[in-house]
Design a protein around this motif. Structure first.
Motif, PDB file in Angstrom:
ATOM      1  N   PRO A  60       0.659  -1.185   0.046  1.00  0.00           N
ATOM      2  CA  PRO A  60       0.053  -0.286   0.011  1.00  0.00           C
ATOM      3  C   PRO A  60       0.871   1.123   0.057  1.00  0.00           C
ATOM      4  CG  PRO A  60       0.089  -1.029   2.196  1.00  0.00           C
ATOM      5  CD  PRO A  60       0.699  -2.077   1.275  1.00  0.00           C
ATOM      6  N   GLN A  61       0.388   2.130  -0.673  1.00  0.00           N
ATOM      7  CA  GLN A  61       1.095   3.451  -0.785  1.00  0.00           C
ATOM      8  C   GLN A  61       0.348   4.688  -0.055  1.00  0.00           C
ATOM      9  OE1 GLN A  61       2.950   4.381  -4.944  1.00  0.00           O
ATOM     10  NE2 GLN A  61       1.832   1.966  -5.401  1.00  0.00           N
ATOM     11  N   THR A  62       1.197   5.592   0.271  1.00  0.00           N
ATOM     12  CA  THR A  62       0.714   6.979   0.507  1.00  0.00           C
ATOM     13  C   THR A  62      -0.275   7.317  -0.576  1.00  0.00           C
ATOM     14  OG1 THR A  62       2.250   7.379   2.305  1.00  0.00           O
ATOM     15  CG2 THR A  62       1.037   9.200   1.465  1.00  0.00           C
ATOM     16  N   PHE A  63      -1.578   8.253  -0.186  1.00  0.00           N
ATOM     17  CA  PHE A  63      -2.263   8.639  -0.941  1.00  0.00           C
ATOM     18  C   PHE A  63      -2.869   9.753  -0.454  1.00  0.00           C
ATOM     19  CE2 PHE A  63      -6.659   8.974  -2.513  1.00  0.00           C
ATOM     20  CZ  PHE A  63      -6.694   9.196  -3.962  1.00  0.00           C
ATOM     21  N   ARG A  92       1.090  -1.401 -14.625  1.00  0.00           N
ATOM     22  CA  ARG A  92       0.714  -0.040 -15.642  1.00  0.00           C
ATOM     23  C   ARG A  92      -0.234   0.794 -14.648  1.00  0.00           C
ATOM     24  NH1 ARG A  92      -4.156  -2.169 -19.303  1.00  0.00           N
ATOM     25  NH2 ARG A  92      -5.382  -3.347 -17.965  1.00  0.00           N
ATOM     26  N   HIS A  93      -0.689   0.438 -13.292  1.00  0.00           N
ATOM     27  CA  HIS A  93      -1.446   1.484 -12.465  1.00  0.00           C
ATOM     28  C   HIS A  93      -0.598   2.222 -11.587  1.00  0.00           C
ATOM     29  CE1 HIS A  93      -4.875  -0.269 -14.651  1.00  0.00           C
ATOM     30  NE2 HIS A  93      -4.695  -1.605 -14.274  1.00  0.00           N
ATOM     31  N   GLY A  94       0.436   1.675 -11.464  1.00  0.00           N
ATOM     32  CA  GLY A  94       1.478   2.109 -10.221  1.00  0.00           C
ATOM     33  C   GLY A  94       1.389   1.491  -9.059  1.00  0.00           C
ATOM     34  N   ASN A  95       0.706   0.310  -9.262  1.00  0.00           N
ATOM     35  CA  ASN A  95       0.817  -0.818  -8.055  1.00  0.00           C
ATOM     36  C   ASN A  95       2.066  -1.290  -7.640  1.00  0.00           C
ATOM     37  OD1 ASN A  95      -2.108  -0.423  -7.295  1.00  0.00           O
ATOM     38  ND2 ASN A  95      -2.484  -1.637  -9.088  1.00  0.00           N
ATOM     39  N   ARG A  96       2.609  -1.300  -6.667  1.00  0.00           N
ATOM     40  CA  ARG A  96       4.152  -2.018  -6.494  1.00  0.00           C
ATOM     41  C   ARG A  96       3.620  -3.352  -5.920  1.00  0.00           C
ATOM     42  NH1 ARG A  96       7.566   0.702  -2.035  1.00  0.00           N
ATOM     43  NH2 ARG A  96       8.618  -0.808  -2.603  1.00  0.00           N
ATOM     44  N   VAL A  97       3.931  -4.619  -6.905  1.00  0.00           N
ATOM     45  CA  VAL A  97       3.583  -5.838  -6.550  1.00  0.00           C
ATOM     46  C   VAL A  97       4.800  -6.670  -6.038  1.00  0.00           C
ATOM     47  CG1 VAL A  97       2.286  -7.612  -7.303  1.00  0.00           C
ATOM     48  CG2 VAL A  97       1.759  -5.490  -8.464  1.00  0.00           C
ATOM     49  N   GLU A 289      -4.776  -1.197  -3.651  1.00  0.00           N
ATOM     50  CA  GLU A 289      -4.625  -1.567  -4.948  1.00  0.00           C
ATOM     51  C   GLU A 289      -5.500  -0.877  -5.944  1.00  0.00           C
ATOM     52  OE1 GLU A 289      -3.754  -5.608  -7.593  1.00  0.00           O
ATOM     53  OE2 GLU A 289      -4.639  -5.921  -5.561  1.00  0.00           O
ATOM     54  N   ILE A 290      -5.116  -0.659  -7.146  1.00  0.00           N
ATOM     55  CA  ILE A 290      -6.120   0.214  -8.109  1.00  0.00           C
ATOM     56  C   ILE A 290      -6.070  -0.486  -9.529  1.00  0.00           C
ATOM     57  CG2 ILE A 290      -6.175   2.385  -7.128  1.00  0.00           C
ATOM     58  CD1 ILE A 290      -4.038   3.399  -9.143  1.00  0.00           C
ATOM     59  N   GLY A 291      -7.365  -0.467 -10.252  1.00  0.00           N
ATOM     60  CA  GLY A 291      -7.122  -1.047 -11.492  1.00  0.00           C
ATOM     61  C   GLY A 291      -8.534  -0.730 -12.331  1.00  0.00           C
ATOM     62  N   LEU A 292      -8.818  -1.497 -13.273  1.00  0.00           N
ATOM     63  CA  LEU A 292     -10.100  -1.333 -14.200  1.00  0.00           C
ATOM     64  C   LEU A 292     -11.000  -2.022 -13.876  1.00  0.00           C
ATOM     65  CD1 LEU A 292      -8.238  -1.542 -17.808  1.00  0.00           C
ATOM     66  CD2 LEU A 292      -8.794   0.380 -16.448  1.00  0.00           C
ATOM     67  N   THR A 297      -7.460  -6.122 -10.339  1.00  0.00           N
ATOM     68  CA  THR A 297      -6.684  -5.723  -9.067  1.00  0.00           C
ATOM     69  C   THR A 297      -6.914  -7.144  -8.280  1.00  0.00           C
ATOM     70  OG1 THR A 297      -9.158  -5.227  -8.372  1.00  0.00           O
ATOM     71  CG2 THR A 297      -7.631  -3.377  -8.931  1.00  0.00           C
ATOM     72  N   MET A 298      -6.279  -8.046  -8.760  1.00  0.00           N
ATOM     73  CA  MET A 298      -6.329  -9.299  -8.010  1.00  0.00           C
ATOM     74  C   MET A 298      -5.005  -9.818  -7.616  1.00  0.00           C
ATOM     75  SD  MET A 298      -5.818 -11.981 -11.288  1.00  0.00           S
ATOM     76  CE  MET A 298      -5.780 -13.580 -10.414  1.00  0.00           C
ATOM     77  N   ASN A 299      -4.008  -9.026  -7.555  1.00  0.00           N
ATOM     78  CA  ASN A 299      -2.675  -9.388  -7.140  1.00  0.00           C
ATOM     79  C   ASN A 299      -2.560  -9.754  -5.664  1.00  0.00           C
ATOM     80  OD1 ASN A 299      -1.044  -9.971  -9.200  1.00  0.00           O
ATOM     81  ND2 ASN A 299      -1.199  -7.672  -9.739  1.00  0.00           N
ATOM     82  N   ASP A 300      -3.283  -8.504  -4.830  1.00  0.00           N
ATOM     83  CA  ASP A 300      -2.995  -8.516  -3.457  1.00  0.00           C
ATOM     84  C   ASP A 300      -3.913  -9.660  -2.927  1.00  0.00           C
ATOM     85  OD1 ASP A 300      -2.034  -7.198  -0.935  1.00  0.00           O
ATOM     86  OD2 ASP A 300      -3.965  -7.160  -0.552  1.00  0.00           O
ATOM     87  N   GLY A 301      -2.936 -10.536  -2.206  1.00  0.00           N
ATOM     88  CA  GLY A 301      -3.629 -11.897  -1.653  1.00  0.00           C
ATOM     89  C   GLY A 301      -3.797 -12.839  -2.450  1.00  0.00           C
ATOM     90  N   LEU A 302      -3.237 -12.880  -3.684  1.00  0.00           N
ATOM     91  CA  LEU A 302      -3.258 -13.869  -4.530  1.00  0.00           C
ATOM     92  C   LEU A 302      -2.380 -15.385  -3.797  1.00  0.00           C
ATOM     93  CD1 LEU A 302      -4.177 -15.365  -7.126  1.00  0.00           C
ATOM     94  CD2 LEU A 302      -2.142 -14.094  -8.208  1.00  0.00           C
ATOM     95  N   VAL A 303      -3.047 -16.353  -4.118  1.00  0.00           N
ATOM     96  CA  VAL A 303      -2.470 -17.834  -3.582  1.00  0.00           C
ATOM     97  C   VAL A 303      -2.317 -18.597  -4.656  1.00  0.00           C
ATOM     98  CG1 VAL A 303      -2.126 -19.621  -1.884  1.00  0.00           C
ATOM     99  CG2 VAL A 303      -2.998 -17.380  -1.175  1.00  0.00           C
ATOM    100  N   ARG A 304      -1.059 -19.223  -5.296  1.00  0.00           N
ATOM    101  CA  ARG A 304      -0.903 -19.882  -6.264  1.00  0.00           C
ATOM    102  C   ARG A 304      -0.043 -20.990  -5.933  1.00  0.00           C
ATOM    103  NH1 ARG A 304       2.018 -17.408 -10.247  1.00  0.00           N
ATOM    104  NH2 ARG A 304       2.886 -15.902  -8.601  1.00  0.00           N
TER     105      ARG A 304
END
Length: 564
Positions: A60-63, A92-97, A289-292, A297-304
């Motif tokens: 998460p980033q400062t906003f 592409r949305h600026g999210n740090r993953v 997280e932000i997206g379309l 916006t599925m990256n945060d919390g993704l388990v594979r």
């Protein structure tokens, strides 16, 4: 047959010019300022056939916006089992993953994400002169006007409705407010919809936070207003808004949530929660997280993970979220307006040209003649209430697994436990309104038993000046040993059949009382799926005045017989 007849509907919070009204638009002034330590703990148990494991997070980033500010510090991720690899990138949305990988993990381990956040909301008059249509936007904003599988911008029905809603709007704020007013009144919150896209919400009028966000985004993008989807966390710490002598109590479940940000050329990106707020979100929201859309916006919390060929074993996964508030200052004052949606909408004062949607006056039910009722035959089954809730769901283990030939995954979901502990120091009361005479048989409520012993009863109360009045009847008791101990919420029915109660069309209230030491939660739905805004109240057990108006509605069902 006993008769409970209360012919006057005097809703104090809803009177305007002597008539009950449906406008529930509140202008808020003041603010919130809090600091809290956030901790997300995940427990992962691989199987003996797990080959690889990946856990993905968004940092998460400062906003900063005109109303909502989030400052993140001391971010940290720790694992009880050291990962074999780490990879980080910016999308592409600026999210740090950031992604962590393990090769052949064989034992259970924990992951803990923690940070400190200073969250602040400032609500005062906002001035915006952004015209509508929104023109001459930089090319970078075209991305947030685009269609996705969940946000069907180019659907003919979406386009027609959006254009009709903003037909004569001259400012962007007016266009946005008209769309959100329609969404708030169109939609009914359900926790487990069949689909999460905008068209499902548009056609059924039902959905969870994802549906609200996707529908609002589709309608706005369809008329050229840039919108991005936000995924984050809501915290359960309640807060109050002063409404004269009453207090509006607002709280969210602790868990994952979806909302939107709308771009104004003269304000920048502004947060909105399409369920109930404009131009701000509470400081109980943690933006991650932000997206379309919510697939983007599925990256945060993704388990594979992958497993040996032919294996059908599934890993075990559990996630808990905690927030420890070290400071919390809230000073919010609300003023009801004579325009807007019939469902709750909160926003700061805005200096802009916009249309005040006319108030819809509520029709009073016509009293039935007691002499005619005495001769009536009650034989038609009747059921009414806030009926939709995820019965029997264990919220501790609610993720579903997506299986492919090469990889398995668990994405975050938005299934959150919305409930109040009702056998402690706080009393709760829920209103219901019927439009026909009813021979009352049962009233059911959605409860979960966590332990204890004793007995529950349900109290039926009269309506006094729009609020809970004296007790008119008490149900048969339900012993705790007769309530399921399974994890999840289930209907518990309270019997009134032997009392021959005939309810005439009006508003009534129900509250739960108890003997012994039961530990019970009562499930609620966000918003007011079937009732009025002031229809859920609470107070301390030692108080007489039901001075808190809650921003949600408990799940209940009224069963009986009515005239054919």
């Amino acid at each position: 047959m006993r008769k409970i007849m209360i012919y006057i509907l005097g809703f104090i919070l809803f009177m305007q010019g002597g008539h009950p009204v449906w406008a529930e638009n509140y202008l808020l002034n003041g603010g919130q300022k809090s600091t809290f330590r956030y901790a997300l703990v995940q427990e992962i148990r691989p199987t003996g056939e797990t080959v690889t494991m990946n856990l993905t997070y968004v940092i998460p980033q400062t906003f900063t916006s005109e109303t909502y500010r989030q400052h993140i510090k001391d971010f940290d991720i720790r694992f009880s089992l050291k990962p074999d690899a780490r990879k980080e990138w910016t999308d592409r949305h600026g999210n740090r993953v950031v992604d962590y990988a393990w090769d052949s993990p064989k034992k259970a381990f924990k992951a803990e994400v923690s940070f400190i956040s200073d969250n602040e909301v400032t609500l005062k008059q906002i001035k915006t002169e952004s015209p509508f249509p929104v023109n001459d936007l930089p090319a970078a904003f075209d991305l947030y006007l685009s269609e996705t599988a969940q946000v069907q911008v180019n659907n003919k029905e979406i386009k027609q409705k959006a254009r009709a809603l903003v037909n004569d709007s001259k400012t962007e704020f007016d266009a946005v407010q008209r769309i959100l007013t329609w969404v708030i009144d169109k939609m009914k919150y359900v926790l487990t919809p069949e689909a999460y896209d905008a068209m499902y919400a548009f056609r059924t009028g039902k959905g969870n936070c994802q549906n609200y966000s996707h529908l609002a985004a589709a309608l706005m993008r369809a008329v050229g207003i840039p919108v991005r989807i936000v995924n984050g966390i809501t915290l359960k710490e309640p807060y109050h808004v002063k409404l004269g002598a009453q207090l509006l109590s607002l709280n969210m479940a602790q868990g994952r949530h979806s909302w939107i940000e709308v771009y104004f050329p003269d304000l920048g990106w502004m947060p909105f929660d399409p369920q109930q707020t404009e131009l701000f979100v509470s400081n109980r929201f943690v933006r991650i997280e932000i997206g379309l859309d919510n697939q983007d916006t599925m990256n945060d919390g993704l388990v594979r993970w992958t497993r040996t060929k032919g294996s059908k074993e599934v890993i075990s996964f559990q996630e808990t979220i905690a927030a420890d508030f070290t400071s919390d200052i809230v000073d919010l004052i609300g003023e009801k307006q004579g325009y807007g949606p019939k469902n709750l909408m909160l926003l700061p004062p805005v200096k802009a040209q916009y249309f005040n949607a006319p108030v819809v006056k509520e029709q009073k039910p016509v009293p039935y003649d007691p002499a005619l009722l005495a001769k009536a035959v009650f034989e038609k089954p009747y059921i009414y209430g806030n009926l939709d809730f995820p019965e029997g769901v264990n919220f501790a283990f609610s993720r579903t697994t997506r299986v492919t030939d090469n990889e398995n995954s668990m994405e975050k979901n938005f299934l959150v436990e919305t409930a109040e502990y009702i056998t402690g120091g706080q009393d709760y009361c829920q209103a219901f309104e019927i439009g026909v005479p009813v021979n009352l048989q049962q009233i059911g409520v959605a409860l979960q038993k966590f332990g204890g012993e004793g007995e529950l009863v349900l109290e039926l109360r009269e309506n006094t000046q729009g609020g809970p009045g004296k007790i008119a009847a008490v149900s048969r008791g339900v012993r705790l040993e007769n309530i399921s101990g399974a994890r999840g919420y289930f209907w518990v029915d309270f019997d009134f059949a032997d009392q021959q109660l005939m309810l005439t069309p009006d508003r009534y209230w129900i509250s739960i009382n108890y003997k012994g030491s039961p530990i019970i939660n009562w499930f609620y739905s966000y918003g007011k799926p079937v009732g009025q805004m002031d229809g859920t109240r609470s107070k301390s057990r030692n108080e007489a005045n039901w001075r808190f108006t809650m921003g949600y509605e408990f799940n209940y069902r009224v069963s009986g017989l009515t005239i054919r």
